[in-house]
Design a protein around this motif. Structure first.
Motif, PDB file in Angstrom:
ATOM      1  N   ASN A   1       0.859  -1.183   0.000  1.00  0.00           N
ATOM      2  CA  ASN A   1       0.000   0.000   0.000  1.00  0.00           C
ATOM      3  C   ASN A   1       0.894   1.233   0.000  1.00  0.00           C
ATOM      4  OD1 ASN A   1      -1.602   2.296   1.220  1.00  0.00           O
ATOM      5  ND2 ASN A   1      -3.217   0.759   1.035  1.00  0.00           N
ATOM      6  N   LEU A   2       0.885   1.970  -1.101  1.00  0.00           N
ATOM      7  CA  LEU A   2       1.796   3.102  -1.252  1.00  0.00           C
ATOM      8  C   LEU A   2       1.477   4.238  -0.283  1.00  0.00           C
ATOM      9  CD1 LEU A   2       2.268   3.286  -5.124  1.00  0.00           C
ATOM     10  CD2 LEU A   2       3.570   2.003  -3.417  1.00  0.00           C
ATOM     11  N   ASP A   3       0.197   4.422   0.054  1.00  0.00           N
ATOM     12  CA  ASP A   3      -0.160   5.467   1.025  1.00  0.00           C
ATOM     13  C   ASP A   3       0.459   5.165   2.385  1.00  0.00           C
ATOM     14  OD1 ASP A   3      -1.615   6.920  -0.805  1.00  0.00           O
ATOM     15  OD2 ASP A   3      -3.513   5.925  -0.325  1.00  0.00           O
ATOM     16  N   PHE A   4       0.459   3.883   2.761  1.00  0.00           N
ATOM     17  CA  PHE A   4       1.072   3.476   4.030  1.00  0.00           C
ATOM     18  C   PHE A   4       2.566   3.785   4.031  1.00  0.00           C
ATOM     19  CE2 PHE A   4       3.437   0.149   6.331  1.00  0.00           C
ATOM     20  CZ  PHE A   4       2.957   0.339   7.619  1.00  0.00           C
ATOM     21  N   VAL A   5       3.249   3.356   2.987  1.00  0.00           N
ATOM     22  CA  VAL A   5       4.702   3.560   2.916  1.00  0.00           C
ATOM     23  C   VAL A   5       5.036   5.040   2.838  1.00  0.00           C
ATOM     24  CG1 VAL A   5       6.811   3.074   1.602  1.00  0.00           C
ATOM     25  CG2 VAL A   5       5.045   1.307   1.816  1.00  0.00           C
ATOM     26  N   ASN A   6       4.324   5.767   1.991  1.00  0.00           N
ATOM     27  CA  ASN A   6       4.635   7.182   1.806  1.00  0.00           C
ATOM     28  C   ASN A   6       4.335   7.999   3.060  1.00  0.00           C
ATOM     29  OD1 ASN A   6       5.569   9.240  -0.128  1.00  0.00           O
ATOM     30  ND2 ASN A   6       3.516  10.091   0.136  1.00  0.00           N
ATOM     31  N   SER A   7       3.348   7.591   3.839  1.00  0.00           N
ATOM     32  CA  SER A   7       3.058   8.302   5.093  1.00  0.00           C
ATOM     33  C   SER A   7       4.223   8.171   6.065  1.00  0.00           C
ATOM     34  CB  SER A   7       1.774   7.760   5.718  1.00  0.00           C
ATOM     35  OG  SER A   7       0.656   8.045   4.905  1.00  0.00           O
ATOM     36  N   ILE A   8       4.839   6.990   6.087  1.00  0.00           N
ATOM     37  CA  ILE A   8       6.024   6.785   6.931  1.00  0.00           C
ATOM     38  C   ILE A   8       7.177   7.643   6.411  1.00  0.00           C
ATOM     39  CG2 ILE A   8       7.749   5.107   7.680  1.00  0.00           C
ATOM     40  CD1 ILE A   8       5.543   2.971   7.515  1.00  0.00           C
ATOM     41  N   LEU A   9       7.368   7.634   5.101  1.00  0.00           N
ATOM     42  CA  LEU A   9       8.454   8.413   4.510  1.00  0.00           C
ATOM     43  C   LEU A   9       8.257   9.910   4.742  1.00  0.00           C
ATOM     44  CD1 LEU A   9       9.049   6.538   1.121  1.00  0.00           C
ATOM     45  CD2 LEU A   9      10.024   6.099   3.384  1.00  0.00           C
ATOM     46  N   GLU A  10       7.007  10.355   4.783  1.00  0.00           N
ATOM     47  CA  GLU A  10       6.730  11.768   5.024  1.00  0.00           C
ATOM     48  C   GLU A  10       7.155  12.158   6.439  1.00  0.00           C
ATOM     49  OE1 GLU A  10       5.945  15.569   4.350  1.00  0.00           O
ATOM     50  OE2 GLU A  10       5.916  13.976   2.821  1.00  0.00           O
ATOM     51  N   ILE A  11       6.945  11.269   7.394  1.00  0.00           N
ATOM     52  CA  ILE A  11       7.422  11.518   8.758  1.00  0.00           C
ATOM     53  C   ILE A  11       8.943  11.667   8.758  1.00  0.00           C
ATOM     54  CG2 ILE A  11       7.642  10.515  11.069  1.00  0.00           C
ATOM     55  CD1 ILE A  11       4.918   9.151  10.585  1.00  0.00           C
ATOM     56  N   PHE A  12       9.613  10.816   7.983  1.00  0.00           N
ATOM     57  CA  PHE A  12      11.072  10.893   7.878  1.00  0.00           C
ATOM     58  C   PHE A  12      11.508  12.210   7.231  1.00  0.00           C
ATOM     59  CE2 PHE A  12      11.473   5.965   7.494  1.00  0.00           C
ATOM     60  CZ  PHE A  12      11.008   5.838   8.794  1.00  0.00           C
TER      61      PHE A  12
END
Length: 402
Positions: A365-376
């Motif tokens: 799920n790209l939204d899941f991964v990208n949400s984590i990356l956005e925190i980073f």
């Protein structure tokens, strides 16, 4: 970000026919007076991109795990691992993410059922070689070979984090050079697991005991020196539609990152170092203390102390991974997912019952991964300064030791 390496070219029809002929001749010549068992202790690693199935000496099925894992041995005693999986898409996505932060993983490629002719050659090889196995162990290869996709995985052997002698790996009274590198690599792996939501290794933000067997200290065909390898990697995304679970996970990720930033921004981040157990840093947040307690209780048994220096190397690897992932864009991970979709897709006319969900494509799920990356990404300016601070501290320690 560098693109994942392309899959190797499929064998030509002439090559495959040659393998069939060699297989039939080879199996007829084998002495069947003794039942076959792959020698995992002395077996070397076969090149997964240059396998001659006609030189198969036999195979053994793993007794562990629910998926069909096979060890195939060749005449030269080299070994390759074959795994029939229902999570292949999720596994491939996790593997591609590992390359972004340079985490050592076994080399691999895939074969598709009903599409790749080499898949048929492999099945013929296993069917013939099964005659060499004990009658009670025959047919076990069919458990994995019925899956839509099988992975051809580099066989690596070594000691897991649970099996190692900690004083040999990390040093006895103080951490050694190799131990420092391992602490750094374990820090990278710990952050990597946060991105893929892999709770089956190190218990950073999950309420479980972890599985240290999924870190293996060994070398490979590509990496000649011993490293900390991450094995059995797969992503398990949380769908944003599960709003409560999704928000809870993101809160945990954000908490860990904020606490790492907070502790390193204090004047003396390691002022309260020693507690009642050997591997400790009192200023680390509770989630990091989960890792410390994990090492203490499960791995080191009080025999080894990596101390402040070791935890700084752990932090350095952790922060380095955050900054590496922060550079990854939504477009980057979309390309990775789309490439995997092409790799694992099987035409419906070939296998009508096996769609993308049969290889767990939905776990990506790209939204899941990208949400984590956005925190980073949000934390990266602060963490860049922290990285320099850690490196400065470690350089000072190195200078004092000379």
């Amino acid at each position: 970000m560098s693109a994942p390496p392309p899959p190797p070219p499929a064998p030509s029809p002439a090559d495959l026919e040659h393998l069939r002929l060699k297989l039939s001749t080879h199996m007829a010549d084998i002495d069947k007076t003794d039942w076959f068992e792959v020698d995992l202790k002395t077996g070397s690693s076969a090149d997964v991109h240059a396998l001659d199935w006609g030189k198969c000496a036999g195979f053994s099925a793993s007794d562990e795990g629910s998926e069909g894992v096979l060890f195939i041995q060749f005449d030269d005693k080299s070994v390759v691992t074959v795994k029939g999986s229902t999570t292949e898409a999720a596994d491939l996505f996790a593997a591609d993410l590992a390359t972004i932060v340079d985490i050592p993983i076994p080399d691999y490629r895939i074969l598709k059922n009903g599409v790749d002719e080499e898949y048929s050659i492999l099945l013929e090889t296993l069917n013939a070689a099964d005659d060499l196995n004990h009658p009670l162990k025959r047919g076990r290869h069919l458990r994995g070979m019925g899956k839509p996709v099988v992975s051809i995985i580099e066989f690596i052997k070594g000691k897991s984090l649970l099996e190692l002698n900690p004083s040999e790996i990390f040093g006895k009274k103080t951490i050694n050079t190799r131990g420092a590198m391992f602490c750094r690599e374990i820090g990278k792996i710990t952050l990597y697991d946060v991105v893929i939501n892999n709770w089956d290794r190190l218990p950073l933000i999950w309420d479980n005991k972890g599985n240290p067997d999924n870190i293996l200290f060994t070398s490979s065909r590509r990496r000649k020196e011993i490293h900390a390898f991450a094995i059995d990697n797969s992503i398990t995304s949380i769908d944003p539609s599960l709003s409560e679970n999704f928000s809870e996970y993101m809160d945990k990720v954000r908490y860990v990152i904020n606490e790492v930033c907070k502790q390193w921004n204090e004047p003396e981040p390691f002022k309260n170092v020693r507690q009642s157990f050997p591997l400790t840093c009192a200023s680390h947040p509770p989630s990091i203390l989960n890792i410390l307690n994990f090492f203490k209780e499960t791995v080191f048994h009080g025999e080894c102390d990596v101390g402040i220096e070791g935890m700084k190397y752990f932090d350095l690897g952790f922060v380095e991974s955050i900054l590496a992932f922060a550079k990854v864009t939504l477009e980057d991970i979309t390309k990775i997912r789309d490439n995997i979709e092409k790799q694992v897709s099987i035409p419906l006319e070939k296998l009508p019952t096996m769609g993308l969900e049969s290889v767990s494509f939905g776990k990506i799920n790209l939204d899941f991964v990208n949400s984590i990356l956005e925190i980073f990404r949000e934390a990266s300016p602060t963490l860049s300064k922290i990285q320099m601070k850690i490196e400065k501290d470690l350089a000072a320690v190195l200078l004092m030791s000379q």
